[in-house]
Design a protein around this motif. Structure first.
Motif, PDB file in Angstrom:
ATOM      1  N   MET A 200       0.848  -1.195   0.000  1.00  0.00           N
ATOM      2  CA  MET A 200       0.000   0.000   0.000  1.00  0.00           C
ATOM      3  C   MET A 200       0.881   1.242   0.000  1.00  0.00           C
ATOM      4  O   MET A 200       1.953   1.247   0.589  1.00  0.00           O
ATOM      5  CB  MET A 200      -0.887   0.014   1.243  1.00  0.00           C
ATOM      6  N   LYS A 201       0.421   2.300  -0.628  1.00  0.00           N
ATOM      7  CA  LYS A 201       1.128   3.572  -0.574  1.00  0.00           C
ATOM      8  C   LYS A 201       1.082   4.095   0.846  1.00  0.00           C
ATOM      9  O   LYS A 201       0.509   3.478   1.729  1.00  0.00           O
ATOM     10  CB  LYS A 201       0.477   4.567  -1.536  1.00  0.00           C
ATOM     11  N   ASP A 202       1.744   5.188   1.103  1.00  0.00           N
ATOM     12  CA  ASP A 202       1.772   5.760   2.446  1.00  0.00           C
ATOM     13  C   ASP A 202       0.367   5.789   3.023  1.00  0.00           C
ATOM     14  O   ASP A 202      -0.603   6.063   2.318  1.00  0.00           O
ATOM     15  CB  ASP A 202       2.344   7.179   2.403  1.00  0.00           C
ATOM     16  N   LYS A 203       0.255   5.525   4.315  1.00  0.00           N
ATOM     17  CA  LYS A 203      -1.049   5.476   4.979  1.00  0.00           C
ATOM     18  C   LYS A 203      -1.610   6.889   5.136  1.00  0.00           C
ATOM     19  O   LYS A 203      -1.357   7.572   6.125  1.00  0.00           O
ATOM     20  CB  LYS A 203      -0.914   4.802   6.333  1.00  0.00           C
ATOM     21  N   GLN A 204      -2.376   7.314   4.178  1.00  0.00           N
ATOM     22  CA  GLN A 204      -2.991   8.640   4.171  1.00  0.00           C
ATOM     23  C   GLN A 204      -4.496   8.463   4.018  1.00  0.00           C
ATOM     24  O   GLN A 204      -4.946   7.768   3.113  1.00  0.00           O
ATOM     25  CB  GLN A 204      -2.463   9.471   2.995  1.00  0.00           C
ATOM     26  N   ILE A 205      -5.273   9.093   4.890  1.00  0.00           N
ATOM     27  CA  ILE A 205      -6.730   8.995   4.809  1.00  0.00           C
ATOM     28  C   ILE A 205      -7.353  10.346   5.112  1.00  0.00           C
ATOM     29  O   ILE A 205      -6.844  11.111   5.951  1.00  0.00           O
ATOM     30  CB  ILE A 205      -7.280   7.919   5.780  1.00  0.00           C
ATOM     31  N   ILE A 206      -8.428  10.650   4.413  1.00  0.00           N
ATOM     32  CA  ILE A 206      -9.205  11.858   4.701  1.00  0.00           C
ATOM     33  C   ILE A 206     -10.598  11.432   5.133  1.00  0.00           C
ATOM     34  O   ILE A 206     -11.239  10.612   4.478  1.00  0.00           O
ATOM     35  CB  ILE A 206      -9.292  12.784   3.474  1.00  0.00           C
ATOM     36  N   PHE A 207     -11.046  11.997   6.240  1.00  0.00           N
ATOM     37  CA  PHE A 207     -12.414  11.814   6.714  1.00  0.00           C
ATOM     38  C   PHE A 207     -13.214  13.067   6.391  1.00  0.00           C
ATOM     39  O   PHE A 207     -12.668  14.168   6.326  1.00  0.00           O
ATOM     40  CB  PHE A 207     -12.446  11.593   8.234  1.00  0.00           C
ATOM     41  N   THR A 208     -14.515  12.905   6.213  1.00  0.00           N
ATOM     42  CA  THR A 208     -15.396  14.056   6.056  1.00  0.00           C
ATOM     43  C   THR A 208     -16.765  13.707   6.621  1.00  0.00           C
ATOM     44  O   THR A 208     -17.076  12.542   6.872  1.00  0.00           O
ATOM     45  CB  THR A 208     -15.510  14.486   4.575  1.00  0.00           C
ATOM     46  N   GLY A 209     -17.570  14.728   6.812  1.00  0.00           N
ATOM     47  CA  GLY A 209     -18.917  14.536   7.359  1.00  0.00           C
ATOM     48  C   GLY A 209     -19.263  15.675   8.284  1.00  0.00           C
ATOM     49  O   GLY A 209     -18.427  16.136   9.056  1.00  0.00           O
ATOM     50  N   GLY A 210     -20.490  16.146   8.180  1.00  0.00           N
ATOM     51  CA  GLY A 210     -20.933  17.215   9.071  1.00  0.00           C
ATOM     52  C   GLY A 210     -21.649  18.303   8.321  1.00  0.00           C
ATOM     53  O   GLY A 210     -22.245  18.095   7.273  1.00  0.00           O
ATOM     54  N   GLY A 211     -21.580  19.495   8.887  1.00  0.00           N
ATOM     55  CA  GLY A 211     -22.295  20.614   8.318  1.00  0.00           C
ATOM     56  C   GLY A 211     -23.723  20.698   8.836  1.00  0.00           C
ATOM     57  O   GLY A 211     -24.473  21.583   8.468  1.00  0.00           O
ATOM     58  N   GLY A 212     -24.086  19.773   9.714  1.00  0.00           N
ATOM     59  CA  GLY A 212     -25.441  19.773  10.273  1.00  0.00           C
ATOM     60  C   GLY A 212     -25.400  19.425  11.737  1.00  0.00           C
ATOM     61  O   GLY A 212     -25.069  20.250  12.574  1.00  0.00           O
ATOM     62  N   THR A 213     -25.710  18.181  12.076  1.00  0.00           N
ATOM     63  CA  THR A 213     -25.770  17.760  13.470  1.00  0.00           C
ATOM     64  C   THR A 213     -24.563  16.915  13.842  1.00  0.00           C
ATOM     65  O   THR A 213     -23.791  16.480  12.989  1.00  0.00           O
ATOM     66  CB  THR A 213     -27.043  16.931  13.719  1.00  0.00           C
ATOM     67  N   ALA A 214     -24.429  16.648  15.142  1.00  0.00           N
ATOM     68  CA  ALA A 214     -23.329  15.820  15.624  1.00  0.00           C
ATOM     69  C   ALA A 214     -23.423  14.391  15.097  1.00  0.00           C
ATOM     70  O   ALA A 214     -22.424  13.670  15.045  1.00  0.00           O
ATOM     71  CB  ALA A 214     -23.308  15.813  17.148  1.00  0.00           C
ATOM     72  N   GLY A 215     -24.633  13.963  14.698  1.00  0.00           N
ATOM     73  CA  GLY A 215     -24.808  12.621  14.176  1.00  0.00           C
ATOM     74  C   GLY A 215     -23.969  12.336  12.941  1.00  0.00           C
ATOM     75  O   GLY A 215     -23.637  11.186  12.656  1.00  0.00           O
ATOM     76  N   HIS A 216     -23.614  13.395  12.205  1.00  0.00           N
ATOM     77  CA  HIS A 216     -22.792  13.232  11.012  1.00  0.00           C
ATOM     78  C   HIS A 216     -21.304  13.165  11.342  1.00  0.00           C
ATOM     79  O   HIS A 216     -20.467  13.196  10.428  1.00  0.00           O
ATOM     80  CB  HIS A 216     -23.046  14.385  10.032  1.00  0.00           C
ATOM     81  N   VAL A 217     -20.984  13.082  12.632  1.00  0.00           N
ATOM     82  CA  VAL A 217     -19.578  13.076  13.049  1.00  0.00           C
ATOM     83  C   VAL A 217     -19.257  11.893  13.953  1.00  0.00           C
ATOM     84  O   VAL A 217     -18.118  11.442  14.020  1.00  0.00           O
ATOM     85  CB  VAL A 217     -19.227  14.390  13.798  1.00  0.00           C
ATOM     86  N   MET A 218     -20.258  11.337  14.650  1.00  0.00           N
ATOM     87  CA  MET A 218     -20.005  10.370  15.717  1.00  0.00           C
ATOM     88  C   MET A 218     -19.266   9.118  15.255  1.00  0.00           C
ATOM     89  O   MET A 218     -18.384   8.620  15.941  1.00  0.00           O
ATOM     90  CB  MET A 218     -21.323   9.992  16.402  1.00  0.00           C
ATOM     91  N   VAL A 219     -19.632   8.587  14.101  1.00  0.00           N
ATOM     92  CA  VAL A 219     -18.934   7.405  13.602  1.00  0.00           C
ATOM     93  C   VAL A 219     -17.470   7.741  13.317  1.00  0.00           C
ATOM     94  O   VAL A 219     -16.561   6.955  13.600  1.00  0.00           O
ATOM     95  CB  VAL A 219     -19.627   6.843  12.344  1.00  0.00           C
TER      96      VAL A 219
END
Length: 359
Positions: free
Chosen positions: A1-20
């Motif tokens: 695998m290439k370098d371990k790089q990950i981007i997360f996203t989610g939100g703009g509304g309630t906390a429910g879009h972030v908890m996971v």
């Protein structure tokens, strides 16, 4: 695998879009991944993600996806285009192996940019039916993961996979002694936790406070009432108010006997995992797309919860519903004990890593 790089996203509304994301990000950090997060400028996700160690937060322009007429609807497409350009630049600079999205309107420009850059993306859908943001983003994703098995009926068969509920491990570590010390409550009477969502609920707040004296005859009440909604004029023994609770939530849940809550999927699955009988008051269709109504109905059918529709919410109906919940709590706990949470977090991480190797 290439370098371990990950981007997360989610939100703009309630906390429910972030908890996971909050449940998974620390695991990737522990494993040595470089973790970035793309969120909105002023969304709740910024407050929740920025304090995390090992995570770099990036803000982009976002347009809210509305199902009703607003003058802002004419400006939002331009905000989404701008956000897509900003996300495209961030992805180009960071060169992630994979992107994980929890949904919410901030995720749409990120998923579009990911497709343009050829980066595989994985989406998580918590609710029974996909939200508008995820519906728009699904064509740009490689995999779509569902919490409810029934959600697979609403997703593309070649992309969808049921993984169950992802619950934050920290919630299992709450200590009753700390919870009682924090709140000033004790074990002599049932503790009722009231949660109206991350932004609070004026209707629930009003119904609780209007009947507070009667409620306190049967319960000790912890009321998470939302930003700027604490009202010290109601302060009295047995009633504790908070605007929002984060790190202390695990200890508060450790002393909680019953919950009265909205019906956001992440929260109710956490209550289920912790065996907390609940009264659910879902957002009405007048104020939402109706996702909380179907979430609550699913839990009611499985015996995990009682449901009180918002249109029937009064001080008296709330009091009676909570009395019934208290009466039936052992029966509900028996049903909850039959629920076995799968290793959902491990499944999600495995799928994310699989996609990261396919570049």
């Amino acid at each position: 695998m290439k370098d371990k790089q990950i981007i997360f996203t989610g939100g703009g509304g309630t906390a429910g879009h972030v908890m996971v994301n909050l449940a998974i990000i620390p695991e990737f950090v522990k494993e040595g991944w470089t973790v970035d997060y793309i969120g909105s400028v002023n969304g709740i996700e910024k407050d929740l993600i920025e304090p995390l160690k090992g995570v770099t937060y990036h803000s982009i322009s976002t347009g809210k996806l509305r199902r009703y007429f607003s003058k802002e609807n004419f400006k939002d497409p331009f905000k989404v285009v701008k956000g897509t350009w900003q996300a495209h630049r961030i992805i180009g600079k960071k060169k992630p192996a994979v992107i994980f999205s929890k949904g919410g309107f901030v995720s749409v420009p990120v998923l579009v940019a990911a497709r343009l850059k050829g980066v595989p993306a994985v989406i998580h859908e918590s609710d029974y039916t996909p939200g508008l943001a995820n519906k728009l983003a699904i064509p740009f994703a490689k995999k779509v993961l569902a919490t409810f098995p029934e959600t697979l009926n609403y997703l593309p068969e070649d992309k969808a996979e049921w993984i169950g509920a992802v619950v934050r491990e920290e919630l299992y570590t709450g200590q009753r002694e700390k919870g009682f010390k924090l709140t000033g409550l004790n074990s002599t009477k049932n503790v009722l936790l009231i949660m109206g969502g991350s932004a609070g609920s004026q209707k629930i707040n009003q119904a609780i406070r209007a009947g507070l004296d009667q409620l306190l005859e049967e319960f000790q009440v912890i009321h998470i009432c939302g930003k700027d909604n604490v009202d010290e004029s109601y302060a009295q023994p047995g009633y504790v108010q908070y605007e929002y609770v984060q790190e202390e939530l695990k200890d508060i849940l450790a002393i909680t006997d019953l919950v009265c809550s909205r019906a956001g999927a992440n929260s109710i699955f956490e209550f289920l995992a912790l065996n907390k009988p609940m009264l659910l008051i879902p957002l009405s269709r007048n104020a939402s797309r109706g996702d909380q109504i179907v979430n609550a109905d699913s839990f009611k059918k499985q015996g995990y919860a009682k449901v009180l529709e918002e249109e029937q919410l009064t001080t008296e109906t709330l009091r009676k519903a909570l009395q019934q919940l208290k009466k039936d709590k052992l029966q509900i706990k028996d049903k909850m004990n039959q629920y076995r949470s799968s290793e959902a977090k491990e499944k999600v991480m495995e799928i994310i890593k699989q996609q990261a190797t396919k570049q």
